[in-house]
Design a protein around this motif. Structure first.
Motif, short mmCIF file in Angstrom:
data_model
loop_
_atom_site.label_atom_id
_atom_site.label_comp_id
_atom_site.label_asym_id
_atom_site.label_seq_id
_atom_site.Cartn_x
_atom_site.Cartn_y
_atom_site.Cartn_z
N ILE A 2 27.96 13.44 167.44
CA ILE A 2 26.83 12.83 166.33
C ILE A 2 25.97 13.61 166.48
CG2 ILE A 2 24.95 11.20 166.46
CD1 ILE A 2 26.64 9.61 167.77
N GLY A 3 25.46 14.16 165.39
CA GLY A 3 23.96 15.05 164.41
C GLY A 3 23.44 14.80 163.55
N LYS A 4 22.87 15.54 163.38
CA LYS A 4 22.73 16.03 161.51
C LYS A 4 24.20 17.56 161.08
CE LYS A 4 18.99 14.02 161.96
NZ LYS A 4 18.43 12.59 160.88
N GLN A 5 24.32 17.34 159.85
CA GLN A 5 25.27 18.40 158.86
C GLN A 5 26.30 18.81 159.84
OE1 GLN A 5 22.10 20.40 157.83
NE2 GLN A 5 20.85 19.16 155.87
N LEU A 6 26.87 17.97 160.72
CA LEU A 6 27.93 18.34 161.35
C LEU A 6 29.14 18.88 159.81
CD1 LEU A 6 28.64 15.57 163.25
CD2 LEU A 6 27.15 17.41 164.24
N THR A 7 29.85 19.89 160.45
CA THR A 7 30.51 20.22 160.22
C THR A 7 32.28 19.77 160.14
OG1 THR A 7 29.51 23.01 160.23
CG2 THR A 7 32.20 22.30 159.42
#
Length: 1016
Positions: free
Chosen positions: A598-603
């Motif tokens: 879970i996170g922001k702007q993950l690849t």
């Protein structure tokens, strides 16, 4: 030779049709005559055939199958040219010759116990001690129902009760009862229907399963302990129980289990496997729909040919109400035997449930739908013979086997028919003898200067005629006596000269004489005119469209179960139900059924599918602490005050459309609770809504066990009616007494079990083990903290009482469910660590909820009580997101707290919050993608994943709805275009069960609903 053949055949037939007479005993040796059935196509077994051969029989046994040129010189010969001989058929599931019914006194109101006779089981649905051979009496009239279809022996018993007793195998020959018995003690029988038993328990399907399980356990306990020294004098020795004794003696036999519908067939197989018993299952007719599960049971089947009649879709309004499942079943049911055969599942056929005249058209339809004739023949002969223990006597035409023979004309599996049978050597023909039927055809007759053609129809002599100068002249008073034909005929139109013919037929032709008007005889000779060859018509195979099978096999079913996805959901608003709260524009990755990041702007990792979700919302799947969906046969075993032995997990219904509908509302996990009909109810089952999976695969693996307790009006039978006043308790204070007694009994039970476990092996060899009691075992699990309690409750006094009782016996309460006066005792609930699962705004629907308020959830939550909202209703479950939103309206609860009441909080109450209920790395990928703010009435689920598998998708749903309409239209056309034979069938019995609620009562055995009071 002609005279000898004629006389012998006549004696056979007359002997078969004569009533038994008293005969003098003879000391002379029995010199039974050998009979040769010659020139026949002989099916020795389903896999071995001899063409143009002879079957030798003597008395009631087969001697051999030989060539026609090897017939013993002293044999009586019967010409079977043009006929087919097959082994006599065997029906393994009948009630033939059992004229017996259980009788009970007329009792009004509920029946909790009955004074049984002798050492019978205390529950009148248990009749395992019955030996049906003792009640067998041959019935020549009803025997014809089987004989006309080629059956020569049957297994018989009274089909009544859960444990129905031990069958007997008998011949259908006209013999005294003791001579007709082939296997006196054959298969014991089971069912889930308590039958004529007047006792209330069990009223539910899960109650029936529990009673069967307990009875098996008791019988095994007896079997393992009865040979210990001084068994009868030991403290734990039971009272005599003839049913337990019988089951123990029958333990190694094959148990025939008549479950009923498809889900019950699977339950029956599972129950036998749990007991490690050999068994045979009665098919439901729908095995094709879950063939892999059926095959995994590894049991053979007895298959009734209960094909449904075509739905009445000629009426467009009726067609609208005809379900896709009904139409599919009409199309698929005749292929059920072929589907079983394709899966290499052994089966026998039975006439059970059919009128006699329906049987062979059904068999022929099954063959037309793909069943191999050889498999069908095996299912009528060798397979049932093996099942019922007579495969050394019957099931094939071999030396030493019974002379049970089917005589047929043509291929009975396509367009042929049965002429008659030999029953242990006794000829029994329902129509012409084979010799007579063989006479059909045209004959060239010569006498004097006349040459005439005789057209003979032995079946309908009135249709026979003489052809004179291209005119057909009808015969006057034709009579066929074996192979002798007599008639009169006017050879001219004036009828002034009427001639009388007497003709004999044999293998060389026609012989006889004609008497003209002057009374002088003239010899007549003739030969058969060879019929013109007609093109042979190949066996018709019905070529309906390929079967469509989905899981479940109806509307919205899946052709294939979803696979685990590797998915990157990008840029959504995440409602985590964790300390992190709501995370805008956040990504989430799922892999191998778990949340992996879970996170922001993950690849997007390699191999993952990217799902842009800007403007959408992602939540954990909704968790419902209290529901009653997806259950068969009733949610209440409301007969006894304590029924902790029953298990919701035994009666899961994976076909329930409620599963799919709740999925569409974002629900991924739900607890299925027993109802509230008794103080201590049954064991609960937590499931995931894996639509299309088997019942077993719905279960939430790793979840703690749970049980339903109940307080209040329902358990004291306040609104059950005037007859329900004898079961204890009838007051609220009595409810506590029942619970105290149960926990005390469970404590004593535990002490006995512990003492036994600690005993030495030497002591165990001479001491009776304590009996397993599944009812007390479940209560003991509660006291030991191994089974969570969810208790139906309303008023504060009872809530406080149960908190005190729980403290006394050392267990915690996972959730007070409903708990509409919880706000009055919120401090006490919080101090005890008890959860509360309530309604959003239900009140005043019965007396004990008059004090309910819509602020209840807020007040409980504010006091630190783990609070959830539950549905207790199939329709409300679909909109639990909106139920949660009501607390924002009523008492300004925060969005996060409101959402937690349908996700992480119920997960905590259910003991699965470490696996589901929030968006957290490592938890199950049970997630919902919403179109909008999930607490809005306008929010729609777009996709629902369980364990990373897509079980609901709105776009797929729209496609399925289009496919349902198309398929229904196509199947309706098949019905409309089908012929009469294909339309005929049984009226389909659709057991439409109610949508369950806490106080739903249901007589499973009678499929009769009994609702008491309101639905809450």
């Amino acid at each position: 030779m002609l005279t000898m053949i004629t006389r012998h055949y006549w004696l056979l037939v007359v002997g078969a049709l004569s009533l038994p007479t008293m005969a003098k005993p003879s000391l002379a040796p029995d010199t039974e005559t050998v009979t040769a059935l010659t020139n026949a196509e002989i099916h020795i077994s389903a896999t071995e055939k001899r063409n143009n051969a002879t079957l030798l029989i003597s008395g009631n046994k087969v001697i051999d199958v030989i060539n026609n040129d090897a017939i013993p010189t002293d044999a009586h010969i019967i010409d079977m040219q043009g006929y087919v001989l097959l082994p006599g058929f065997i029906d393994p599931f009948t009630e033939y010759g059992i004229e017996f019914n259980y009788t009970y006194p007329d009792i009004n109101g509920p029946v909790y116990s009955v004074n049984t006779l002798g050492g019978q089981a205390p529950n009148t649905a248990v009749h395992a001690q019955q030996k049906w051979v003792q009640h067998f009496s041959p019935n020549p009239t009803t025997a014809k129902n089987w004989q006309q279809n080629g059956f020569t022996s049957v297994q018989t018993a009274k089909h009544d009760g859960l444990f129905q007793g031990q069958s007997s195998v008998v011949s259908l020959a006209q013999k005294p009862a003791n001579e007709a018995i082939i296997n006196a003690y054959s298969n014991p029988l089971l069912s889930f229907n308590k039958g004529s038993s007047p006792m209330d328990y069990p009223e539910s399907l899960m109650g029936a399963i529990a009673l069967i399980r307990q009875t098996f356990s008791d019988s095994l306990w007896l079997k393992d302990n009865r040979n210990k020294p001084n068994f009868g004098q030991q403290a734990l020795a039971p009272a005599f129980n003839s049913a337990w004794q019988a089951i123990a003696a029958q333990w190694q036999q094959d148990w025939i289990f008549n479950g009923g519908d498809l889900n019950n067939v699977l339950r029956a197989g599972a129950l036998l496997r749990q007991q490690q018993l050999s068994g045979i299952l009665i098919a439901s007719g729908r095995e094709y729909a879950r063939l892999n599960e059926i095959k995994a049971l590894n049991y053979p089947f007895i298959v009734p040919l209960n094909f449904p009649a075509a739905p009445k879709v000629e009426d467009a309004d009726i067609a609208l109400d005809t379900s896709l499942a009904q139409l599919r079943h009409w199309q698929s049911a005749p292929s059920n035997p072929a589907q079983l055969a394709s899966a290499n599942i052994p089966f026998a056929l039975t006439q059970h449930g059919l009128e006699p005249q329906e049987f062979w058209p059904r068999v022929q339809l099954a063959v037309a739908k793909g069943l191999a004739p050889s498999t069908a023949l095996a299912a009528l002969t060798s397979v049932p013979a093996s099942m019922i223990g007579i495969d050394d006597k019957a099931g094939k035409l071999a030396a030493g086997y019974f002379a049970d023979i089917v005589v047929a004309k043509g291929d009975i599996f396509t367009d042929g028919h049965i002429v008659g049978v030999y029953l242990q050597g006794q000829a029994n023909f329902s129509e012409l003898t084979p010799t007579q039927a063989n006479l059909a055809g045209e004959y060239q007759l010569e006498f004097g200067d006349h040459s005439l053609v005789l057209a003979l129809d032995p079946q309908t002599l009135a249709n026979s005629s003489l052809q004179v100068a291209e005119h057909n002249i009808g015969l006057i008073a034709p009579t066929l006596d074996n192979q002798r034909l007599s008639f009169a005929v006017a050879l001219d139109d004036t009828r002034d000269d009427v001639s009388r013919f007497i003709l004999w037929f044999d293998h060389s032709g026609v012989h006889g004489r004609v008497y003209n008007a002057d009374g002088n005889p003239t010899p007549v000779g003739g030969t058969r005119i060879a019929p013109q060859a007609s093109p042979s018509e190949a066996a018709k195979t019905l070529t309906d469209d390929p079967l469509t099978i989905t899981f479940p096999n109806g509307a919205y079913g899946r052709a294939q179960l979803p696979s685990s996805e590797k998915l990157h959901i990008q840029g959504a608003t995440l409602w985590t139900s964790e300390q992190s709260g709501i995370l805008p524009e956040t990504d989430i990755l799922i892999e191998n059924g778990k949340i992996s990041a879970i996170g922001k702007q993950l690849t997007t990792p390699k191999g993952f599918t990217l799902l842009p979700a800007q403007g959408l919302h992602v939540t954990a799947g909704i968790v419902d602490e209290h529901s009653h969906i997806a259950v068969n046969g009733g949610v209440n075993e409301g007969t006894n005050s304590v029924t902790s032995e029953v298990r919701i997990g035994d009666v899961l219904n994976p076909d329930s459309l409620n599963i799919y509908q709740s999925l569409a509302g974002g629900v991924t996990t739900t607890q299925l609770l027993h109802g509230s009909a008794n103080p201590i109810g049954g064991q609960a089952q937590l499931i995931k809504l894996r639509w299309g999976e088997s019942a077993n695969n719905l279960k939430f693996i790793g979840a703690p066990g749970a049980i339903k307790f109940a307080l209040g009006e329902n358990v004291k039978q306040s609104h059950w009616g005037d007859e329900y006043v004898t079961r204890f308790p009838q007051t609220r204070m009595g409810v506590k007494t029942v619970m105290v007694d149960a926990f005390d009994a469970a404590k004593q039970y535990q002490q006995q079990q512990y003492a036994w476990q600690q005993a030495s092996n030497r002591s165990k060899n001479s001491t009776i083990a304590p009996r397993i009691d599944y009812r007390l075992q479940a209560i003991n699990e509660v006291a030991n903290g191994k089974r969570d309690v969810h208790i139906h409750s309303y008023v504060q006094s009872e809530i406080l009482m149960f908190l005190s009782l729980a403290k006394t016996y050392g267990f915690n309460v996972s959730a007070f469910t409903h708990v509409l006066e919880g706000y009055k005792v919120a401090d006490e609930l919080a101090a005890a660590g008890a959860g509360a699962s309530t309604f959003s705004d239900w009140w005043a629907y019965k007396f004990e909820v008059y004090d309910a308020i819509p602020q209840n959830a807020c007040l409980l939550n504010d006091k630190g009580v783990v609070t959830s909202l539950n549905s207790d209703d199939y329709s409300m479950q679909r909109r639990l997101n909106q139920e949660a939103a009501k607390s924002i309206m009523y008492c300004s609860m925060s969005d996060i707290d409101a959402w937690n009441m349908v996700t992480i909080n119920p997960a905590k109450q259910l003991g699965v919050d470490h696996m589901v209920g929030s968006l957290k790395v490592g938890k199950h990928a049970d997630i919902v993608l919403w179109s909008d703010y999930p607490l809005s009435v306008y929010a729609k689920t777009q996709t629902v994943w369980i364990d990373g598998r897509r079980y609901f998708d709105r776009q797929q749903n729209q496609q399925m709805e289009h496919e349902i309409i198309t398929e229904k239209a196509k199947l309706i056309q098949q019905v409309l275009q089908s012929d009469t034979k294909r339309r005929d069938g049984d009226a389909e019995i659709i057991n439409i069960e109610p949508e369950w609620h806490c106080d739903s009562h249901y007589q499973h055995a009678k499929a009769q609903q009994l609702f008491n009071g309101d639905h809450r």
